[in-house]
Design an enzyme around this catalytic site. Structure first.
Site, PDB file in Angstrom:
ATOM      1  N   HIS A 128       0.837  -1.205   0.000  1.00  0.00           N
ATOM      2  CA  HIS A 128       0.000   0.000   0.000  1.00  0.00           C
ATOM      3  C   HIS A 128       0.871   1.254   0.000  1.00  0.00           C
ATOM      4  CE1 HIS A 128      -3.067  -2.760   2.220  1.00  0.00           C
ATOM      5  NE2 HIS A 128      -2.872  -3.131   0.966  1.00  0.00           N
TER       6      HIS A 128
ATOM      7  N   ASP B 114      -3.419  -3.048  -4.728  1.00  0.00           N
ATOM      8  CA  ASP B 114      -2.305  -3.960  -4.444  1.00  0.00           C
ATOM      9  C   ASP B 114      -1.418  -4.127  -5.683  1.00  0.00           C
ATOM     10  OD1 ASP B 114      -2.899  -4.542  -1.782  1.00  0.00           O
ATOM     11  OD2 ASP B 114      -4.028  -6.364  -2.269  1.00  0.00           O
TER      12      ASP B 114
ATOM     13  N   HIS C  25      -0.653 -10.926  -4.853  1.00  0.00           N
ATOM     14  CA  HIS C  25       0.759 -10.582  -4.706  1.00  0.00           C
ATOM     15  C   HIS C  25       1.683 -11.590  -5.402  1.00  0.00           C
ATOM     16  CE1 HIS C  25      -0.625  -7.565  -2.042  1.00  0.00           C
ATOM     17  NE2 HIS C  25      -1.050  -8.409  -1.131  1.00  0.00           N
TER      18      HIS C  25
ATOM     19  N   HIS D 124      -9.468  -2.695  -4.315  1.00  0.00           N
ATOM     20  CA  HIS D 124      -8.313  -2.965  -3.471  1.00  0.00           C
ATOM     21  C   HIS D 124      -7.321  -3.878  -4.180  1.00  0.00           C
ATOM     22  CE1 HIS D 124      -5.920  -2.909   0.112  1.00  0.00           C
ATOM     23  NE2 HIS D 124      -5.623  -4.158  -0.206  1.00  0.00           N
TER      24      HIS D 124
END
Ligand SMILES: [Zn+2]
Length: 314
Positions: free
Chosen positions: A97, A262, A285, A258
């Site tokens: 973030h 990311d 991720h 969101h």
């Protein structure tokens, strides 16, 4: 690809590229918060840094430094963790973030000092970090910003999930991004979102979107000694069709937004802004990092952005 997002192609070539200078903070800025996974209280200070230094983390408790680069990522299971393989002490967790906010603000160079193992989670979104960076202000550094132009498609996948970088038809003109997700939980379901990344689009469309977890996962993580700093104050928690946070969602599509937030942070670990199109389905991720590793392993798929003509002639 039916139903999956395709990033918008610009309808015309952008105006000739102007010189864009590297930027850093005008002044240091700090905050204190907990790490969502470790539960540790961490003080973080973001300092100005010289041209071409990039974003660098420094663990003041260990007096050790870690550049924020994709090839220093050692764990992607719950968040993006920087470290050194074989050295379990030197870790900086949950960098995504912060990296997203720095990238969106066009901060090329900064030294981030931390007295613990993880960037504070704050409210689970990038909005408080953006606020800190706004308070610090930014200065230009009289050295041209570098960049990476995508020349050929690069794709990584894991089952139905994939992440891809493609060239822009009109050459280097920033990063278009599209993400779709598909969750069994009815509160999330299928969501898709796309945007052309800019400071304004990040600020208004992504920055406030919070991280999220399933209620049953939270129980498992706690049992494993993780998510120790997690609470309804810094994460959306979903149980079937219900969002357990008393205030509900901040915005429509908060979950997919969101995931894009990311991805902005994970892709910022390229070390320089990417110029191309990012298209992903259910990417997190791990795939985001795998994508950068695949990109930089294929020397024909990218090139360093040449200096704008006005600078090259100067
Ligand atoms: Zn996140």
């Amino acid at each position: 690809m039916d139903g999956l997002p395709q990033t918008m192609e610009l309808e015309q070539a952008p105006a000739s590229r102007e010189a864009v200078w590297q930027r850093t903070l005008k002044a240091p800025i700090d905050c204190v918060g907990v790490g969502v996974h470790s539960g540790a209280r961490v003080q973080m200070t973001i300092h100005p840094a010289g041209p071409d230094s990039g974003i660098v983390f420094h663990r003041t408790d260990l007096d050790r430094t870690l550049p924020a680069r994709f090839d220093n990522v050692v764990d992607t299971r719950l968040c993006t963790v920087l470290g050194v393989p074989g050295d379990p002490t030197l870790r900086v967790g949950t960098v995504e973030h912060l990296m997203a906010a720095l990238a969106a603000k066009g901060i090329d160079n900064a030294l981030v000092t931390l007295d613990g193992p993880e960037v504070p989670i704050l409210d689970g979104s990038a909005a408080p970090i953006l606020f800190l960076l706004d308070c610090a202000g930014a200065v230009e550094q009289a050295v041209p910003r570098r960049g990476i132009e995508i020349l050929q498609p690069v794709r990584v996948s894991d089952g139905a999930a994939f992440a891809e970088l493609r060239p822009n038809r009109f050459g280097p003109c920033g990063l278009g991004m599209a993400m779709s997700i598909d969750f069994a939980a009815a509160a999330i379901g299928r969501q898709a979102y796309e945007l052309q990344l800019s400071e304004a689009s990040f600020r208004h469309e992504l920055a406030g979107a919070r991280t999220f977890a399933m209620a049953e996962e939270v129980e498992q993580l706690r049992a494993m000694g993780l998510a120790r700093g997690g609470s309804l104050d810094n994460a959306l928690v979903v149980e079937g069709a219900r969002v357990l946070n008393p205030g509900g969602l901040r915005m429509e599509g908060e979950f997919v937004r969101h995931k894009l937030l990311d991805a902005v942070g994970d892709l910022a670990l390229a070390g320089q802004p990417l110029h191309g199109r990012f298209v992903a389905h259910r990417s997190g991720h791990a795939l985001n990092n795998k994508l950068l590793r695949a990109l930089f392993a294929d020397r024909s798929a990218w090139r360093p952005l040449p200096a704008p003509p006005a600078l090259a002639a100067a």
